[in-house]
Scaffold this motif. Structure first.
Motif, PDB file in Angstrom:
ATOM      1  N   ASN A   1       0.812  -1.219  -0.064  1.00 20.13           N
ATOM      2  CA  ASN A   1      -0.044  -0.076  -0.065  1.00 20.13           C
ATOM      3  C   ASN A   1       0.985   1.448   0.112  1.00 20.13           C
ATOM      4  O   ASN A   1       0.658   2.167  -0.720  1.00 20.13           O
ATOM      5  CB  ASN A   1      -1.067   0.044   1.202  1.00 20.13           C
ATOM      6  CG  ASN A   1      -2.152  -0.897   1.139  1.00 20.13           C
ATOM      7  OD1 ASN A   1      -2.449  -1.271  -0.135  1.00 20.13           O
ATOM      8  ND2 ASN A   1      -2.697  -1.363   2.158  1.00 20.13           N
ATOM      9  N   LEU A   2       1.949   1.313   0.718  1.00 17.88           N
ATOM     10  CA  LEU A   2       2.878   2.476   1.011  1.00 17.88           C
ATOM     11  C   LEU A   2       3.522   2.732  -0.459  1.00 17.88           C
ATOM     12  O   LEU A   2       3.601   3.766  -0.967  1.00 17.88           O
ATOM     13  CB  LEU A   2       4.002   2.246   2.145  1.00 17.88           C
ATOM     14  CG  LEU A   2       4.840   3.357   2.316  1.00 17.88           C
ATOM     15  CD1 LEU A   2       4.131   4.565   2.550  1.00 17.88           C
ATOM     16  CD2 LEU A   2       5.841   2.851   3.114  1.00 17.88           C
ATOM     17  N   ILE A   3       4.005   1.592  -1.111  1.00 13.43           N
ATOM     18  CA  ILE A   3       4.441   1.875  -2.245  1.00 13.43           C
ATOM     19  C   ILE A   3       3.665   2.349  -3.360  1.00 13.43           C
ATOM     20  O   ILE A   3       3.763   3.149  -4.102  1.00 13.43           O
ATOM     21  CB  ILE A   3       5.291   0.496  -2.942  1.00 13.43           C
ATOM     22  CG1 ILE A   3       6.468   0.127  -1.961  1.00 13.43           C
ATOM     23  CG2 ILE A   3       5.568   0.542  -4.286  1.00 13.43           C
ATOM     24  CD1 ILE A   3       7.149  -1.189  -2.036  1.00 13.43           C
ATOM     25  N   HIS A   4       2.274   1.584  -3.416  1.00 15.93           N
ATOM     26  CA  HIS A   4       1.195   1.976  -4.539  1.00 15.93           C
ATOM     27  C   HIS A   4       0.810   3.537  -4.298  1.00 15.93           C
ATOM     28  O   HIS A   4       0.862   3.993  -5.454  1.00 15.93           O
ATOM     29  CB  HIS A   4       0.133   1.091  -4.204  1.00 15.93           C
ATOM     30  CG  HIS A   4      -0.768   1.514  -5.236  1.00 15.93           C
ATOM     31  ND1 HIS A   4      -0.886   1.043  -6.493  1.00 15.93           N
ATOM     32  CD2 HIS A   4      -2.409   2.031  -4.830  1.00 15.93           C
ATOM     33  CE1 HIS A   4      -1.829   1.436  -7.256  1.00 15.93           C
ATOM     34  NE2 HIS A   4      -2.872   1.950  -6.197  1.00 15.93           N
ATOM     35  N   GLU A   5       0.801   3.983  -3.016  1.00 16.19           N
ATOM     36  CA  GLU A   5       0.240   5.358  -2.886  1.00 16.19           C
ATOM     37  C   GLU A   5       1.275   6.365  -2.888  1.00 16.19           C
ATOM     38  O   GLU A   5       1.078   7.480  -3.301  1.00 16.19           O
ATOM     39  CB  GLU A   5      -0.213   5.394  -1.673  1.00 16.19           C
ATOM     40  CG  GLU A   5      -1.593   4.598  -1.238  1.00 16.19           C
ATOM     41  CD  GLU A   5      -2.044   4.503   0.054  1.00 16.19           C
ATOM     42  OE1 GLU A   5      -1.286   4.830   0.907  1.00 16.19           O
ATOM     43  OE2 GLU A   5      -2.927   3.424   0.266  1.00 16.19           O
ATOM     44  N   ASN A   6       2.928   5.880  -2.831  1.00 21.92           N
ATOM     45  CA  ASN A   6       3.884   7.088  -3.031  1.00 21.92           C
ATOM     46  C   ASN A   6       4.820   6.553  -3.864  1.00 21.92           C
ATOM     47  O   ASN A   6       6.095   7.046  -3.611  1.00 21.92           O
ATOM     48  CB  ASN A   6       4.329   7.070  -1.650  1.00 21.92           C
ATOM     49  CG  ASN A   6       3.380   7.409  -0.520  1.00 21.92           C
ATOM     50  OD1 ASN A   6       2.911   8.621  -0.459  1.00 21.92           O
ATOM     51  ND2 ASN A   6       2.952   6.462   0.270  1.00 21.92           N
ATOM     52  N   PHE A   7       4.722   5.788  -5.003  1.00 16.11           N
ATOM     53  CA  PHE A   7       5.665   5.271  -5.688  1.00 16.11           C
ATOM     54  C   PHE A   7       6.543   6.469  -6.423  1.00 16.11           C
ATOM     55  O   PHE A   7       7.816   6.319  -6.535  1.00 16.11           O
ATOM     56  CB  PHE A   7       5.022   4.351  -6.783  1.00 16.11           C
ATOM     57  CG  PHE A   7       4.178   5.089  -7.850  1.00 16.11           C
ATOM     58  CD1 PHE A   7       4.875   5.447  -8.736  1.00 16.11           C
ATOM     59  CD2 PHE A   7       3.059   5.318  -7.869  1.00 16.11           C
ATOM     60  CE1 PHE A   7       4.088   6.131  -9.936  1.00 16.11           C
ATOM     61  CE2 PHE A   7       2.213   5.894  -8.337  1.00 16.11           C
ATOM     62  CZ  PHE A   7       2.697   6.420  -9.645  1.00 16.11           C
ATOM     63  N   ASP A   8       5.765   7.408  -6.649  1.00 13.45           N
ATOM     64  CA  ASP A   8       6.793   8.496  -7.336  1.00 13.45           C
ATOM     65  C   ASP A   8       7.458   9.494  -6.409  1.00 13.45           C
ATOM     66  O   ASP A   8       8.354  10.207  -7.020  1.00 13.45           O
ATOM     67  CB  ASP A   8       5.608   9.394  -7.903  1.00 13.45           C
ATOM     68  CG  ASP A   8       4.640   9.959  -7.046  1.00 13.45           C
ATOM     69  OD1 ASP A   8       4.413   9.416  -6.103  1.00 13.45           O
ATOM     70  OD2 ASP A   8       4.136  10.978  -7.651  1.00 13.45           O
ATOM     71  N   ALA A   9       7.246   8.997  -4.928  1.00 16.09           N
ATOM     72  CA  ALA A   9       8.110  10.168  -4.232  1.00 16.09           C
ATOM     73  C   ALA A   9       9.286   9.148  -3.259  1.00 16.09           C
ATOM     74  O   ALA A   9       9.767   9.445  -2.510  1.00 16.09           O
ATOM     75  CB  ALA A   9       7.230  10.611  -3.024  1.00 16.09           C
ATOM     76  N   ILE A  10       9.489   7.778  -3.760  1.00 12.51           N
ATOM     77  CA  ILE A  10       9.869   6.882  -2.747  1.00 12.51           C
ATOM     78  C   ILE A  10      11.441   6.791  -3.449  1.00 12.51           C
ATOM     79  O   ILE A  10      11.547   6.512  -4.534  1.00 12.51           O
ATOM     80  CB  ILE A  10       9.433   5.325  -2.969  1.00 12.51           C
ATOM     81  CG1 ILE A  10       8.009   5.506  -1.887  1.00 12.51           C
ATOM     82  CG2 ILE A  10      10.207   4.471  -2.211  1.00 12.51           C
ATOM     83  CD1 ILE A  10       7.413   4.325  -2.098  1.00 12.51           C
TER      84      ILE A  10
END
Length: 124
Positions: free
Chosen positions: A64-73
């Motif tokens: 979920n964290l990756i899905h929601e923030n992939f562009d900022a990780i």
């Protein structure tokens, strides 16, 4: 265009993909539960009952964290260790969020007692 015209359908497809990804990825590790329990865990409608379900819940949180923030990780060691800590957040694992310090091996023990190394992961 599809995002604007059919967001509900796209969200449903995303949720299906999350359940399937969680089930498949954990099955590779030998971590299993029923289809109903996986769906409930991924949808956060129940709490984990055992070690396998704790690992499934941790995978769900990271996914979920990756899905929601992939562009900022950022792809950095610190962030990867943070994801690792979240992955094991439902278990009391002292290695959560830390790099390994001991070499491990994937091996098989046969009925006659001999052990064979099947795979040697990267060294610490």
């Amino acid at each position: 265009l599809y995002l604007k015209q059919r967001p509900e359908e796209l969200e449903k497809l995303v949720e299906i993909a999350k359940v399937q990804s969680t089930e498949a990825s954990n099955a590779i590790e030998g971590i299993v539960t029923t289809n109903t329990r996986i769906r409930q865990l991924v949808e956060e409608k129940t709490a984990p009952r055992n070690r396998d379900e704790q690992e499934i819940a941790g995978y769900r949180d990271v996914l979920n964290l990756i899905h929601e923030n992939f562009d900022a990780i950022p792809i950095t060691q610190n962030y990867i260790l943070q994801l690792h800590k979240i992955l094991y957040s439902h278990r009391n694992n002292p290695m959560a969020g830390r790099t390994k310090s001991v070499q491990n091996y994937i091996s098989a023990t046969y009925p006659d007692g001999h052990v064979e190394t099947l795979f040697t992961p990267l060294a610490p």
